[in-house]
Enzyme design. Sequence first.
Site, short mmCIF file in Angstrom:
data_model
loop_
_atom_site.label_atom_id
_atom_site.label_comp_id
_atom_site.label_asym_id
_atom_site.label_seq_id
_atom_site.Cartn_x
_atom_site.Cartn_y
_atom_site.Cartn_z
CB SER A 272 -55.99 -82.87 -88.16
OG SER A 272 -56.26 -82.29 -86.93
CB THR B 171 -64.77 -84.05 -86.30
OG1 THR B 171 -63.83 -84.29 -85.27
CG2 THR B 171 -66.16 -84.22 -85.75
CB CYS C 83 -49.12 -61.91 -76.00
SG CYS C 83 -48.35 -61.39 -74.48
N1 ASP Z 1 -59.44 -84.71 -83.65
C1 ASP Z 1 -60.15 -84.15 -84.79
C2 ASP Z 1 -59.13 -83.82 -85.85
O1 ASP Z 1 -58.49 -82.82 -85.77
C3 ASP Z 1 -60.95 -82.97 -84.37
C4 ASP Z 1 -61.68 -82.28 -85.50
O2 ASP Z 1 -61.71 -82.70 -86.62
O3 ASP Z 1 -62.30 -81.24 -85.24
O4 ASP Z 1 -58.96 -84.57 -86.76
#
Ligand code: ASP
Length: 339
Positions: free
Chosen positions: A57, A13, A276
């Site tokens: 990711s 993102t 946990c």
């Molecule tokens: N789906 C995105 C990723 O992990 C979410 C992010 O970047 O926060 O690439």
Amino acid sequence: MGKSVLIIYTGGTVGMIDAGNGVLLPFDIHNLLKWIPELGRFEFKIDSLAFESPLDSSNVGPKEWQQIGQMIADNYAQYTGFVVLHGSDTMSYTASALSFMFDGLSKPVIFTGSQLPIGALRTDAKENILTAIELAAMTDKEGKALIPEVGIYFENHLFRGNRTIKANSENFDAFLSPNCTALAEVGVHFKLNEAQLRKPSAAFSFKSGLSADVALLKVFPGFSAKVFQSVFDNQYLKGLVLETYGTGNIPQDKHLIAGLQQLSERGVHVMVVTQCVMGSVELGRYATSTDLKALDVCSGHDITSEAAVTKMMHVLANNNSSETIKSQLRTSLRGEMTV
Ligand code: ASP
């Protein structure tokens, strides 16, 4: 030599901009200055490298961990520190894997990302990136890096990467390090936790080997021992991370125990971790963990599942002797568990 930081952009993102129609597209890292003009105010060199195609990711795995590791290893001598821009979803896995792949790390490798894209008005990307760069460039008077660690910086906290979990998919404060205090808190001032920071002990080396012959299984009330057995019977399986209850407890199910016994006879390594979020495995504390204790499995203590599975991949790929593998699984290699 003056200070310098290398930014490696992998996707997520953090690097997205709105194409104008509400659809988010990855930006060109070379336009970073356009989105964060403040970068021009750093009095040191900032260079960048990027994945050919930026990835969410969720699509990042061992191949990309090796790629990031190689980019850092190839440029290790030239830079004071490294910042990796990465999606937050699997950032804890990547940071954990890299922490094991680097031995004797004496420079900062700071992962960061954001919950809102860099092009969004209220984005958290700017602050995260600027602070990550500052952390990566921190040295003492002799020019020695202050943070010789693979860390994750997100919303005011620098955590040891292999101690983190992504705990919130919505808040800017997305990560937790439940069993290890932060390496630094960043507010008006940078407060480094000197006592917690690791000291480099060996010469730097990068070991890219990772074994894919690993499984992560979580016990739950009502699980089917037969389904578990089909994983145990897999001919490729070399290492199993078993997520147990509380301090390492499992149901007293004779099929499960027999399956685990067979694994141990076949030389498959089993690491026991806890479901946990906080606290540690303590085999033998309850009757429900005495069978595991008798099987000579490895306790993961307070390790996260993210660190456990990447550690297993690393240790299996880089050692042949079963004794060495067991001993490394039982030792804290990079501060990933409290032993
Ligand atoms: N789906 C995105 C990723 O992990 C979410 C992010 O970047 O926060 O690439």
